[in-house]
Write a protein that holds these residues in place. Structure first.
Motif, PDB file in Angstrom:
ATOM      1  N   THR A  42      62.527  21.881   6.895  1.00  0.00           N
ATOM      2  CA  THR A  42      62.880  20.931   7.960  1.00  0.00           C
ATOM      3  C   THR A  42      64.176  21.293   8.682  1.00  0.00           C
ATOM      4  O   THR A  42      64.698  20.489   9.450  1.00  0.00           O
ATOM      5  CB  THR A  42      63.016  19.506   7.388  1.00  0.00           C
ATOM      6  N   THR A  43      64.692  22.493   8.435  1.00  0.00           N
ATOM      7  CA  THR A  43      65.906  22.925   9.162  1.00  0.00           C
ATOM      8  C   THR A  43      65.464  23.560  10.482  1.00  0.00           C
ATOM      9  O   THR A  43      65.611  24.758  10.700  1.00  0.00           O
ATOM     10  CB  THR A  43      66.727  23.927   8.327  1.00  0.00           C
ATOM     11  N   TYR A  44      64.965  22.736  11.366  1.00  0.00           N
ATOM     12  CA  TYR A  44      64.297  23.201  12.572  1.00  0.00           C
ATOM     13  C   TYR A  44      65.205  23.981  13.519  1.00  0.00           C
ATOM     14  O   TYR A  44      64.734  24.815  14.285  1.00  0.00           O
ATOM     15  CB  TYR A  44      63.685  22.007  13.327  1.00  0.00           C
ATOM     16  N   ARG A  45      66.503  23.704  13.462  1.00  0.00           N
ATOM     17  CA  ARG A  45      67.431  24.346  14.407  1.00  0.00           C
ATOM     18  C   ARG A  45      68.198  25.514  13.800  1.00  0.00           C
ATOM     19  O   ARG A  45      69.075  26.078  14.449  1.00  0.00           O
ATOM     20  CB  ARG A  45      68.423  23.314  14.943  1.00  0.00           C
ATOM     21  N   LEU A  46      67.896  25.870  12.577  1.00  0.00           N
ATOM     22  CA  LEU A  46      68.615  26.956  11.909  1.00  0.00           C
ATOM     23  C   LEU A  46      68.460  28.262  12.692  1.00  0.00           C
ATOM     24  O   LEU A  46      67.359  28.754  12.890  1.00  0.00           O
ATOM     25  CB  LEU A  46      68.081  27.143  10.492  1.00  0.00           C
ATOM     26  N   SER A  47      69.603  28.816  13.126  1.00  0.00           N
ATOM     27  CA  SER A  47      69.560  30.047  13.919  1.00  0.00           C
ATOM     28  C   SER A  47      70.311  31.199  13.262  1.00  0.00           C
ATOM     29  O   SER A  47      70.029  32.366  13.542  1.00  0.00           O
ATOM     30  CB  SER A  47      70.120  29.803  15.327  1.00  0.00           C
ATOM     31  N   LEU A  48      71.286  30.889  12.381  1.00  0.00           N
ATOM     32  CA  LEU A  48      72.043  31.942  11.702  1.00  0.00           C
ATOM     33  C   LEU A  48      72.055  31.655  10.211  1.00  0.00           C
ATOM     34  O   LEU A  48      72.518  30.599   9.776  1.00  0.00           O
ATOM     35  CB  LEU A  48      73.463  32.030  12.244  1.00  0.00           C
ATOM     36  N   LEU A  49      71.566  32.628   9.424  1.00  0.00           N
ATOM     37  CA  LEU A  49      71.497  32.481   7.978  1.00  0.00           C
ATOM     38  C   LEU A  49      72.027  33.748   7.307  1.00  0.00           C
ATOM     39  O   LEU A  49      71.524  34.843   7.547  1.00  0.00           O
ATOM     40  CB  LEU A  49      70.046  32.237   7.546  1.00  0.00           C
ATOM     41  N   ASP A  50      73.039  33.588   6.482  1.00  0.00           N
ATOM     42  CA  ASP A  50      73.634  34.717   5.759  1.00  0.00           C
ATOM     43  C   ASP A  50      73.313  34.573   4.271  1.00  0.00           C
ATOM     44  O   ASP A  50      73.811  33.679   3.593  1.00  0.00           O
ATOM     45  CB  ASP A  50      75.144  34.753   5.976  1.00  0.00           C
ATOM     46  N   LEU A  51      72.473  35.496   3.774  1.00  0.00           N
ATOM     47  CA  LEU A  51      72.086  35.535   2.366  1.00  0.00           C
ATOM     48  C   LEU A  51      72.596  36.803   1.692  1.00  0.00           C
ATOM     49  O   LEU A  51      72.158  37.146   0.591  1.00  0.00           O
ATOM     50  CB  LEU A  51      70.561  35.476   2.240  1.00  0.00           C
ATOM     51  N   SER A  52      73.501  37.497   2.342  1.00  0.00           N
ATOM     52  CA  SER A  52      73.965  38.790   1.836  1.00  0.00           C
ATOM     53  C   SER A  52      74.727  38.649   0.520  1.00  0.00           C
ATOM     54  O   SER A  52      75.233  37.579   0.182  1.00  0.00           O
ATOM     55  CB  SER A  52      74.849  39.478   2.877  1.00  0.00           C
ATOM     56  N   HIS A  53      74.780  39.758  -0.225  1.00  0.00           N
ATOM     57  CA  HIS A  53      75.537  39.818  -1.484  1.00  0.00           C
ATOM     58  C   HIS A  53      75.064  38.778  -2.488  1.00  0.00           C
ATOM     59  O   HIS A  53      75.855  38.046  -3.084  1.00  0.00           O
ATOM     60  CB  HIS A  53      77.039  39.664  -1.219  1.00  0.00           C
ATOM     61  N   GLN A  79      59.824  35.026   0.608  1.00  0.00           N
ATOM     62  CA  GLN A  79      58.474  34.567   0.903  1.00  0.00           C
ATOM     63  C   GLN A  79      58.174  34.701   2.387  1.00  0.00           C
ATOM     64  O   GLN A  79      59.047  34.496   3.224  1.00  0.00           O
ATOM     65  CB  GLN A  79      58.279  33.116   0.458  1.00  0.00           C
ATOM     66  N   GLU A  80      56.946  35.008   2.708  1.00  0.00           N
ATOM     67  CA  GLU A  80      56.621  35.331   4.099  1.00  0.00           C
ATOM     68  C   GLU A  80      56.774  34.141   5.042  1.00  0.00           C
ATOM     69  O   GLU A  80      57.069  34.301   6.216  1.00  0.00           O
ATOM     70  CB  GLU A  80      55.207  35.925   4.191  1.00  0.00           C
ATOM     71  N   ASP A  81      56.599  32.919   4.564  1.00  0.00           N
ATOM     72  CA  ASP A  81      56.731  31.743   5.431  1.00  0.00           C
ATOM     73  C   ASP A  81      57.978  30.920   5.095  1.00  0.00           C
ATOM     74  O   ASP A  81      58.048  29.733   5.394  1.00  0.00           O
ATOM     75  CB  ASP A  81      55.480  30.873   5.359  1.00  0.00           C
ATOM     76  N   LEU A  82      58.985  31.565   4.485  1.00  0.00           N
ATOM     77  CA  LEU A  82      60.210  30.864   4.073  1.00  0.00           C
ATOM     78  C   LEU A  82      60.934  30.243   5.258  1.00  0.00           C
ATOM     79  O   LEU A  82      61.522  29.170   5.156  1.00  0.00           O
ATOM     80  CB  LEU A  82      61.136  31.841   3.340  1.00  0.00           C
ATOM     81  N   PHE A  83      60.894  30.926   6.407  1.00  0.00           N
ATOM     82  CA  PHE A  83      61.653  30.471   7.584  1.00  0.00           C
ATOM     83  C   PHE A  83      60.751  29.845   8.646  1.00  0.00           C
ATOM     84  O   PHE A  83      61.116  29.749   9.820  1.00  0.00           O
ATOM     85  CB  PHE A  83      62.429  31.641   8.176  1.00  0.00           C
ATOM     86  N   LYS A  84      59.595  29.429   8.230  1.00  0.00           N
ATOM     87  CA  LYS A  84      58.623  28.823   9.137  1.00  0.00           C
ATOM     88  C   LYS A  84      59.214  27.592   9.820  1.00  0.00           C
ATOM     89  O   LYS A  84      59.862  26.765   9.195  1.00  0.00           O
ATOM     90  CB  LYS A  84      57.370  28.441   8.354  1.00  0.00           C
ATOM     91  N   ARG A  85      59.026  27.504  11.119  1.00  0.00           N
ATOM     92  CA  ARG A  85      59.465  26.393  11.971  1.00  0.00           C
ATOM     93  C   ARG A  85      60.975  26.356  12.223  1.00  0.00           C
ATOM     94  O   ARG A  85      61.480  25.406  12.811  1.00  0.00           O
ATOM     95  CB  ARG A  85      58.984  25.045  11.414  1.00  0.00           C
ATOM     96  N   THR A  86      61.714  27.366  11.755  1.00  0.00           N
ATOM     97  CA  THR A  86      63.138  27.436  12.111  1.00  0.00           C
ATOM     98  C   THR A  86      63.290  28.162  13.450  1.00  0.00           C
ATOM     99  O   THR A  86      62.333  28.719  13.974  1.00  0.00           O
ATOM    100  CB  THR A  86      63.952  28.190  11.040  1.00  0.00           C
ATOM    101  N   LYS A  87      64.514  28.175  13.962  1.00  0.00           N
ATOM    102  CA  LYS A  87      64.831  28.913  15.193  1.00  0.00           C
ATOM    103  C   LYS A  87      65.660  30.156  14.863  1.00  0.00           C
ATOM    104  O   LYS A  87      66.502  30.583  15.648  1.00  0.00           O
ATOM    105  CB  LYS A  87      65.618  28.014  16.154  1.00  0.00           C
ATOM    106  N   LEU A  88      65.401  30.733  13.713  1.00  0.00           N
ATOM    107  CA  LEU A  88      66.226  31.817  13.183  1.00  0.00           C
ATOM    108  C   LEU A  88      66.305  33.009  14.148  1.00  0.00           C
ATOM    109  O   LEU A  88      65.296  33.567  14.557  1.00  0.00           O
ATOM    110  CB  LEU A  88      65.667  32.287  11.834  1.00  0.00           C
ATOM    111  N   LYS A  89      67.557  33.374  14.471  1.00  0.00           N
ATOM    112  CA  LYS A  89      67.807  34.531  15.338  1.00  0.00           C
ATOM    113  C   LYS A  89      68.643  35.602  14.642  1.00  0.00           C
ATOM    114  O   LYS A  89      68.547  36.772  14.991  1.00  0.00           O
ATOM    115  CB  LYS A  89      68.533  34.069  16.618  1.00  0.00           C
ATOM    116  N   ASN A  90      69.466  35.159  13.705  1.00  0.00           N
ATOM    117  CA  ASN A  90      70.368  36.085  13.012  1.00  0.00           C
ATOM    118  C   ASN A  90      70.174  35.917  11.508  1.00  0.00           C
ATOM    119  O   ASN A  90      70.473  34.869  10.949  1.00  0.00           O
ATOM    120  CB  ASN A  90      71.817  35.774  13.408  1.00  0.00           C
TER     121      ASN A  90
END
Length: 421
Positions: A296-307, A314-325
């Motif tokens: 439900t994080t529909y507006r998520l555009s930047l996600l840092d999972l590094s380190h 999962q292939e649909d982990l970011f489904k319905r987000t606005k992820l750009k970065n």
């Protein structure tokens, strides 16, 4: 007696000369902005009458001036003052009455001094003060009543003092209902009372960076802070994020949980965060992410999972987000789902920047991913994949997308490629 008077004259003369070495210049045509510098004198004392030639000043900047003390009546000559910057000096004590004449003052910066105590009535007449910075001093507690007059205060910086959790008294903020930005970073907040933020109905930004937190603070869970937009919990020792921790944070936009020790995040922990745009989970101990974490994080555009220590996305982990970065560098990934970037695009996440360097990739899987990001014109860390240094293992032609083989390729990478790099 004559000797004593002569010695006193020498002291006053020395102080006067010290103030004379403080070079002040008007910065505008109206004579309202005064900037002072001091390159010659240490242990400078601001004396009464020093500002008598600058009665029109509304802004005075005296940072980095080696000021150690302030005469109680020095600011009486600038009654129209709205902004006062005394940061980065050596001030240890401020006596009651120092700021009494500054009834129009809106911003006071005392950052990076050596202030040990703030008397209860120090801000008694500064009712118009909106921004107060007392960060990076040596305060061990705050006296109840010290902020009572500051009913219009909207921003309060308390960072990098020595106030331990059990010394935080919510009654200190009993009349500061208009605070929107508060910074506790650098203090020990591990035992802060559960009702610490109970007075803040308009709170927008909370900084709890490096606050010695070993678990998610109770005062963030119990408080109904539905207005919070920015929450910084960076550089703590939080290990677990439970489902109910962020239930009240419905309009939060920026959340920084980086540099903790997070091993577990419950599914749907971010369920209420429908306006979240920036999430930093870098430098934790995550090995996996629950399937519905970003549902439900529909507006998520930047996600840092590094380190982290992620082995699968999962292939649909970011489904319905606005992820750009998206940053998944420095994890334990050996493969991604086929046409990973296109799959994200099909579900609404159109990647513009994608960092995936420093993972133990299978060479066949990496080749597919590189071809896709190049074809899709997605920015990535191309200098790492320059063909000079080894970046993957095995010369197999087929990408094996099975979780049960991840550890084999990761170990192979560690024992061969990692030692070469």
């Amino acid at each position: 007696m004559a000797v004593i008077k002569y010695l006193w004259f020498l002291v006053l003369f020395a102080l006067k000369e010290a103030c004379a070495d403080l070079k002040c210049e008007i910065q505008d045509d109206d004579g309202e902005i005064l900037k002072c510098t001091n390159d010659e004198v240490y242990n400078l004392v601001l004396q009464r009458g020093f500002l008598s030639s600058y009665r029109n000043a509304t802004t005075i900047i005296m940072n980095l001036c080696s000021i150690v003390n302030i005469d109680t009546e020095v600011f009486e000559d600038v009654p129209s003052l709205k902004t006062l910057d005394l940061s980065v000096n050596y001030i240890e004590n401020i006596t009651i009455g120092t700021f009494d004449g500054l009834t129009e003052l809106e911003e006071l910066n005392l950052f990076n001094n050596y202030i040990e105590d703030l008397p209860v009535d120090i801000f008694k007449f500064n009712v118009n003060l909106k921004k107060l910075n007392i960060g990076d001093n040596v305060l061990f507690w705050l006296n109840v009543g010290v902020f009572d007059s500051l009913v219009n205060l909207t921003s309060l910086v308390l960072s990098s003092n020595y106030i331990a959790g059990n010394y935080w008294d919510p009654e200190v903020f009993r009349r500061n209902v208009n605070i929107m930005n508060i910074q506790f970073n650098g203090n020990n907040m591990s035992e802060a009372p559960q009702n610490l933020l109970s007075r803040f109905d308009k709170l927008i930004s909370v900084n709890l960076k490096n606050c010695h937190l070993t678990e998610f603070p109770a005062f963030l869970i119990s408080s109904n802070k539905t207005n919070v937009i920015i929450l910084n919990l960076r550089e703590n020792e939080i290990r677990i994020i439970e489902k109910d921790f962020f239930e009240n944070y419905e309009i939060i936009s920026i959340l920084d949980l980086s540099r903790n020790q997070i091993e577990y995040i419950a599914e749907y922990s971010f369920k209420s965060m429908k306006k979240l745009t920036f999430l930093n989970l870098s430098r934790n101990l995550l090995t996996t992410l629950p399937h519905g974490l970003f549902a439900t994080t529909y507006r998520l555009s930047l996600l840092d999972l590094s380190h982290n220590m992620l082995t699968v996305l999962q292939e649909d982990l970011f489904k319905r987000t606005k992820l750009k970065n998206l940053n998944v560098a420095y994890n334990r990934l050996t493969y991604l789902q086929q046409d990973f970037c296109q799959q994200q695009k099909n579900t609404g996440a159109i990647l513009k920047i994608f960092f995936f360097n420093h993972n133990p990739w299978q060479c066949a899987c990496l080749k597919e991913l590189l071809n896709e990001v190049k074809r899709s014109r997605i920015n990535y860390n191309f200098t790492y994949f320059d063909g000079v240094q080894p970046v993957c293992v095995t010369e197999e032609f087929v990408c094996k997308r099975q979780e049960n083989v991840n550890s084999f390729y990761a170990d192979l990478f560690d024992s061969t490629v990692k030692n070469v790099m």
